[in-house]
Design a protein around this motif. Structure first.
Motif, PDB file in Angstrom:
ATOM      1  N   PHE A  48       0.831  -1.210   0.000  1.00  0.00           N
ATOM      2  CA  PHE A  48       0.000   0.000   0.000  1.00  0.00           C
ATOM      3  C   PHE A  48       0.863   1.257   0.000  1.00  0.00           C
ATOM      4  CE2 PHE A  48      -1.970   3.367   2.592  1.00  0.00           C
ATOM      5  CZ  PHE A  48      -3.081   3.644   1.816  1.00  0.00           C
ATOM      6  N   PHE A  49       1.843   1.313   0.886  1.00  0.00           N
ATOM      7  CA  PHE A  49       2.689   2.512   0.955  1.00  0.00           C
ATOM      8  C   PHE A  49       3.655   2.582  -0.226  1.00  0.00           C
ATOM      9  CE2 PHE A  49       1.267   2.352   5.384  1.00  0.00           C
ATOM     10  CZ  PHE A  49       0.931   3.679   5.578  1.00  0.00           C
ATOM     11  N   SER A  50       4.087   1.436  -0.745  1.00  0.00           N
ATOM     12  CA  SER A  50       4.955   1.453  -1.926  1.00  0.00           C
ATOM     13  C   SER A  50       4.214   2.027  -3.128  1.00  0.00           C
ATOM     14  CB  SER A  50       5.443   0.032  -2.243  1.00  0.00           C
ATOM     15  OG  SER A  50       6.265  -0.474  -1.213  1.00  0.00           O
ATOM     16  N   LEU A  51       2.946   1.646  -3.298  1.00  0.00           N
ATOM     17  CA  LEU A  51       2.160   2.195  -4.407  1.00  0.00           C
ATOM     18  C   LEU A  51       1.841   3.671  -4.171  1.00  0.00           C
ATOM     19  CD1 LEU A  51      -0.369  -0.700  -5.170  1.00  0.00           C
ATOM     20  CD2 LEU A  51       1.854  -0.228  -6.200  1.00  0.00           C
ATOM     21  N   ALA A  52       1.538   4.027  -2.922  1.00  0.00           N
ATOM     22  CA  ALA A  52       1.222   5.429  -2.628  1.00  0.00           C
ATOM     23  C   ALA A  52       2.428   6.335  -2.863  1.00  0.00           C
ATOM     24  CB  ALA A  52       0.748   5.563  -1.176  1.00  0.00           C
ATOM     25  N   ILE A  53       3.623   5.806  -2.695  1.00  0.00           N
ATOM     26  CA  ILE A  53       4.838   6.588  -2.943  1.00  0.00           C
ATOM     27  C   ILE A  53       5.328   6.418  -4.377  1.00  0.00           C
ATOM     28  CG2 ILE A  53       7.267   6.855  -2.285  1.00  0.00           C
ATOM     29  CD1 ILE A  53       6.449   5.895   0.542  1.00  0.00           C
ATOM     30  N   GLY A  54       5.323   5.175  -4.857  1.00  0.00           N
ATOM     31  CA  GLY A  54       5.972   4.860  -6.122  1.00  0.00           C
ATOM     32  C   GLY A  54       5.246   5.352  -7.357  1.00  0.00           C
ATOM     33  N   ILE A  55       3.924   5.153  -7.418  1.00  0.00           N
ATOM     34  CA  ILE A  55       3.193   5.547  -8.626  1.00  0.00           C
ATOM     35  C   ILE A  55       3.223   7.060  -8.834  1.00  0.00           C
ATOM     36  CG2 ILE A  55       0.910   5.588  -9.706  1.00  0.00           C
ATOM     37  CD1 ILE A  55       0.457   2.790  -8.685  1.00  0.00           C
ATOM     38  N   PRO A  56       2.949   7.892  -7.812  1.00  0.00           N
ATOM     39  CA  PRO A  56       3.085   9.348  -8.038  1.00  0.00           C
ATOM     40  C   PRO A  56       4.492   9.765  -8.449  1.00  0.00           C
ATOM     41  CG  PRO A  56       1.808   8.936  -6.063  1.00  0.00           C
ATOM     42  CD  PRO A  56       2.362   7.620  -6.484  1.00  0.00           C
ATOM     43  N   LEU A  57       5.516   9.162  -7.849  1.00  0.00           N
ATOM     44  CA  LEU A  57       6.886   9.510  -8.242  1.00  0.00           C
ATOM     45  C   LEU A  57       7.168   9.088  -9.684  1.00  0.00           C
ATOM     46  CD1 LEU A  57       9.068   8.734  -5.090  1.00  0.00           C
ATOM     47  CD2 LEU A  57       8.556  10.955  -6.087  1.00  0.00           C
ATOM     48  N   GLY A  58       6.644   7.924 -10.075  1.00  0.00           N
ATOM     49  CA  GLY A  58       6.820   7.493 -11.455  1.00  0.00           C
ATOM     50  C   GLY A  58       6.135   8.416 -12.437  1.00  0.00           C
ATOM     51  N   VAL A  59       4.917   8.885 -12.093  1.00  0.00           N
ATOM     52  CA  VAL A  59       4.198   9.817 -12.958  1.00  0.00           C
ATOM     53  C   VAL A  59       4.930  11.148 -13.037  1.00  0.00           C
ATOM     54  CG1 VAL A  59       2.055  11.123 -13.225  1.00  0.00           C
ATOM     55  CG2 VAL A  59       1.968   8.705 -12.583  1.00  0.00           C
ATOM     56  N   LEU A  60       5.384  11.659 -11.885  1.00  0.00           N
ATOM     57  CA  LEU A  60       6.115  12.931 -11.881  1.00  0.00           C
ATOM     58  C   LEU A  60       7.418  12.833 -12.669  1.00  0.00           C
ATOM     59  CD1 LEU A  60       5.612  14.077  -8.174  1.00  0.00           C
ATOM     60  CD2 LEU A  60       4.573  15.074 -10.221  1.00  0.00           C
ATOM     61  N   SER A  61       8.046  11.650 -12.651  1.00  0.00           N
ATOM     62  CA  SER A  61       9.287  11.479 -13.399  1.00  0.00           C
ATOM     63  C   SER A  61       9.072  11.610 -14.894  1.00  0.00           C
ATOM     64  CB  SER A  61       9.905  10.110 -13.083  1.00  0.00           C
ATOM     65  OG  SER A  61      10.208  10.000 -11.711  1.00  0.00           O
ATOM     66  N   THR A  62       7.887  11.208 -15.366  1.00  0.00           N
ATOM     67  CA  THR A  62       7.607  11.367 -16.801  1.00  0.00           C
ATOM     68  C   THR A  62       7.379  12.824 -17.170  1.00  0.00           C
ATOM     69  OG1 THR A  62       5.212  11.026 -16.484  1.00  0.00           O
ATOM     70  CG2 THR A  62       6.568   9.080 -16.876  1.00  0.00           C
ATOM     71  N   ARG A  63       7.009  13.636 -16.193  1.00  0.00           N
ATOM     72  CA  ARG A  63       6.782  15.059 -16.449  1.00  0.00           C
ATOM     73  C   ARG A  63       8.074  15.867 -16.372  1.00  0.00           C
ATOM     74  NH1 ARG A  63       2.647  12.851 -17.657  1.00  0.00           N
ATOM     75  NH2 ARG A  63       0.530  13.420 -17.021  1.00  0.00           N
ATOM     76  N   SER A  64       9.051  15.353 -15.623  1.00  0.00           N
ATOM     77  CA  SER A  64      10.310  16.096 -15.431  1.00  0.00           C
ATOM     78  C   SER A  64      11.480  15.143 -15.623  1.00  0.00           C
ATOM     79  CB  SER A  64      10.354  16.717 -14.030  1.00  0.00           C
ATOM     80  OG  SER A  64      11.617  17.267 -13.759  1.00  0.00           O
ATOM     81  N   GLN A  65      12.188  15.284 -16.710  1.00  0.00           N
ATOM     82  CA  GLN A  65      13.356  14.444 -16.962  1.00  0.00           C
ATOM     83  C   GLN A  65      14.458  14.707 -15.943  1.00  0.00           C
ATOM     84  OE1 GLN A  65      13.281  12.021 -19.188  1.00  0.00           O
ATOM     85  NE2 GLN A  65      15.285  11.328 -18.470  1.00  0.00           N
ATOM     86  N   LEU A  66      14.538  15.944 -15.424  1.00  0.00           N
ATOM     87  CA  LEU A  66      15.528  16.256 -14.394  1.00  0.00           C
ATOM     88  C   LEU A  66      15.274  15.442 -13.134  1.00  0.00           C
ATOM     89  CD1 LEU A  66      17.862  17.938 -13.285  1.00  0.00           C
ATOM     90  CD2 LEU A  66      16.190  19.711 -12.648  1.00  0.00           C
ATOM     91  N   LEU A  67      13.984  15.316 -12.746  1.00  0.00           N
ATOM     92  CA  LEU A  67      13.649  14.530 -11.563  1.00  0.00           C
ATOM     93  C   LEU A  67      14.079  13.080 -11.743  1.00  0.00           C
ATOM     94  CD1 LEU A  67      12.239  14.163  -8.824  1.00  0.00           C
ATOM     95  CD2 LEU A  67      10.094  13.841 -10.056  1.00  0.00           C
ATOM     96  N   TYR A  68      13.808  12.503 -12.917  1.00  0.00           N
ATOM     97  CA  TYR A  68      14.195  11.106 -13.129  1.00  0.00           C
ATOM     98  C   TYR A  68      15.708  10.950 -13.180  1.00  0.00           C
ATOM     99  CZ  TYR A  68      14.246   6.370 -14.915  1.00  0.00           C
ATOM    100  OH  TYR A  68      14.467   5.016 -15.063  1.00  0.00           O
ATOM    101  N   THR A  69      16.403  11.946 -13.724  1.00  0.00           N
ATOM    102  CA  THR A  69      17.861  11.893 -13.752  1.00  0.00           C
ATOM    103  C   THR A  69      18.432  11.880 -12.339  1.00  0.00           C
ATOM    104  OG1 THR A  69      17.864  13.085 -15.860  1.00  0.00           O
ATOM    105  CG2 THR A  69      19.923  13.041 -14.619  1.00  0.00           C
ATOM    106  N   VAL A  70      17.810  12.651 -11.435  1.00  0.00           N
ATOM    107  CA  VAL A  70      18.260  12.674 -10.035  1.00  0.00           C
ATOM    108  C   VAL A  70      17.891  11.371  -9.333  1.00  0.00           C
ATOM    109  CG1 VAL A  70      17.946  13.828  -7.813  1.00  0.00           C
ATOM    110  CG2 VAL A  70      18.161  15.185  -9.904  1.00  0.00           C
TER     111      VAL A  70
END
Length: 335
Positions: free
Chosen positions: A126-148
């Motif tokens: 539950f907490f992995s999905l609550a943290i992981g999916i939003p971070l994965g979505v945000l990473s697609t919006r910001s290449q800098l975030l995914y690079t970090v």
């Protein structure tokens, strides 16, 4: 600071390979990284312990609720619920197989420990999905975030799991809740990576078509990107579940209960039987969770297809039959 080796009084050209020099520079200086990490962690414990106890509270609330529900529910009802879920998502063959596995778990005497482990794994999921999916979505919006994030995710997936135990114990203590936290840290990386990958693989034509029809970013995400990326995201969910189960035995070293504790006791006592049935319980739980997540990830031909068979279809057919039999006497009486 760097601890420098004392100067020998010679010129750099005169220093041999066995001394400090260009050919052996690591004898010249040493970076005390281990001391820095220890001092930093000790400083965090001394100054921010109340903050980490506050972070621990939501994990504790979810885990306590799930544990109470799973351990207090009658085994027959749990088996029936999982059987109906598997039948609805896949087929009666899968339902029969999972039912047999659950009955096997009960008869080898590990049902309470299995339910405790299941509660820990589901809380971590539950907490992995609550943290992981939003971070994965945000990473697609910001290449800098995914690079970090990318080197951080690499480290999270390659650092030995035992390394996580020491800082988690210092910051959160021991018990099931710290076990959930260390499991989330260990297992959240796959769902972040595969959410990012799944959304990136959505065809550009779909995105351009929705943009042409005036779709907003939110509509594009919910109506196109997430549905098309769902099989890849579910693969990440499956990997997170498997990594969570692999962490169960390691986390038992910090007093986490369940099947992992049984395996640890068996190892400590050299009791092969106790360790074996604990391991069999973990394997059986892994099979159940793997088959259910694979059934959830199966692509559907049309919306609502999942309700066209299984117990939902049987209940719908029974309700239609009951209504038709009730209406028949009224039609006959009116004639």
């Amino acid at each position: 600071m760097l601890s420098l080796v004392a100067d020998s009084g010679q010129n750099p050209e005169e220093i041999t390979m066995n001394g400090c020099g260009v050919l052996n520079p690591f004898d010249c200086a040493k970076l005390p990284l281990a001391a820095w990490i220890s001092d930093g962690l000790r400083w965090m414990v001394e100054n921010y312990r109340p903050f980490f106890q506050t972070v621990k509270a939501p994990f504790d609330a979810v885990l306590q609720s799930l544990t109470h529900f799973m351990t207090s529910a009658p085994p027959t009802l749990v088996i029936l619920a999982i059987m109906l879920l598997a039948w609805q998502l896949s087929s009666w063959r899968l339902a029969a197989s999972l039912t047999a596995i659950l009955v096997f778990i009960g008869f080898i005497g590990v049902w309470p420990d299995t339910m405790t482990t299941l509660a820990i794994v589901l809380t971590a999921l539950f907490f992995s999905l609550a943290i992981g999916i939003p971070l994965g979505v945000l990473s697609t919006r910001s290449q800098l975030l995914y690079t970090v994030m990318r080197p951080i995710l690499d480290g999270m997936q390659t650092i030995p799991a035992f390394v996580y135990l020491v800082p988690v114990v210092m910051l959160f203590g021991i018990g099931n809740v710290p076990g959930v936290i260390v499991t989330v840290i260990f297992a959240v990386a796959p769902v972040i990576r595969l959410t990012y990958l799944g959304i990136r693989q959505v065809p550009e034509e779909v995105t351009e078509a929705m943009r042409a029809f005036g779709a907003t970013d939110r509509q594009l995400l919910w109506k196109a990107q997430l549905p098309l990326a769902l099989p890849t995201i579910m693969a990440g969910v499956n990997q997170t579940l498997m990594m969570s189960l692999s962490m169960v035995v390691i986390a038992s070293m910090i007093a986490v209960g369940g099947l992992g504790q049984m395996v640890l006791r068996g190892i400590g006592r050299l009791d092969v039987g106790l360790a074996s049935i604990g391991g069999l319980g973990i394997v059986a739980l892994a099979i159940i969770l793997d088959r259910i997540t694979q059934a959830l990830a199966r692509p559907r031909g049309r919306p609502g297809e999942v309700w066209a068979h299984g117990p939902a279809a049987a209940i719908g057919y029974a309700m239609r039959f009951f209504r038709s039999t009730r209406n028949q006497p009224q039609v006959a009486g009116s004639e």
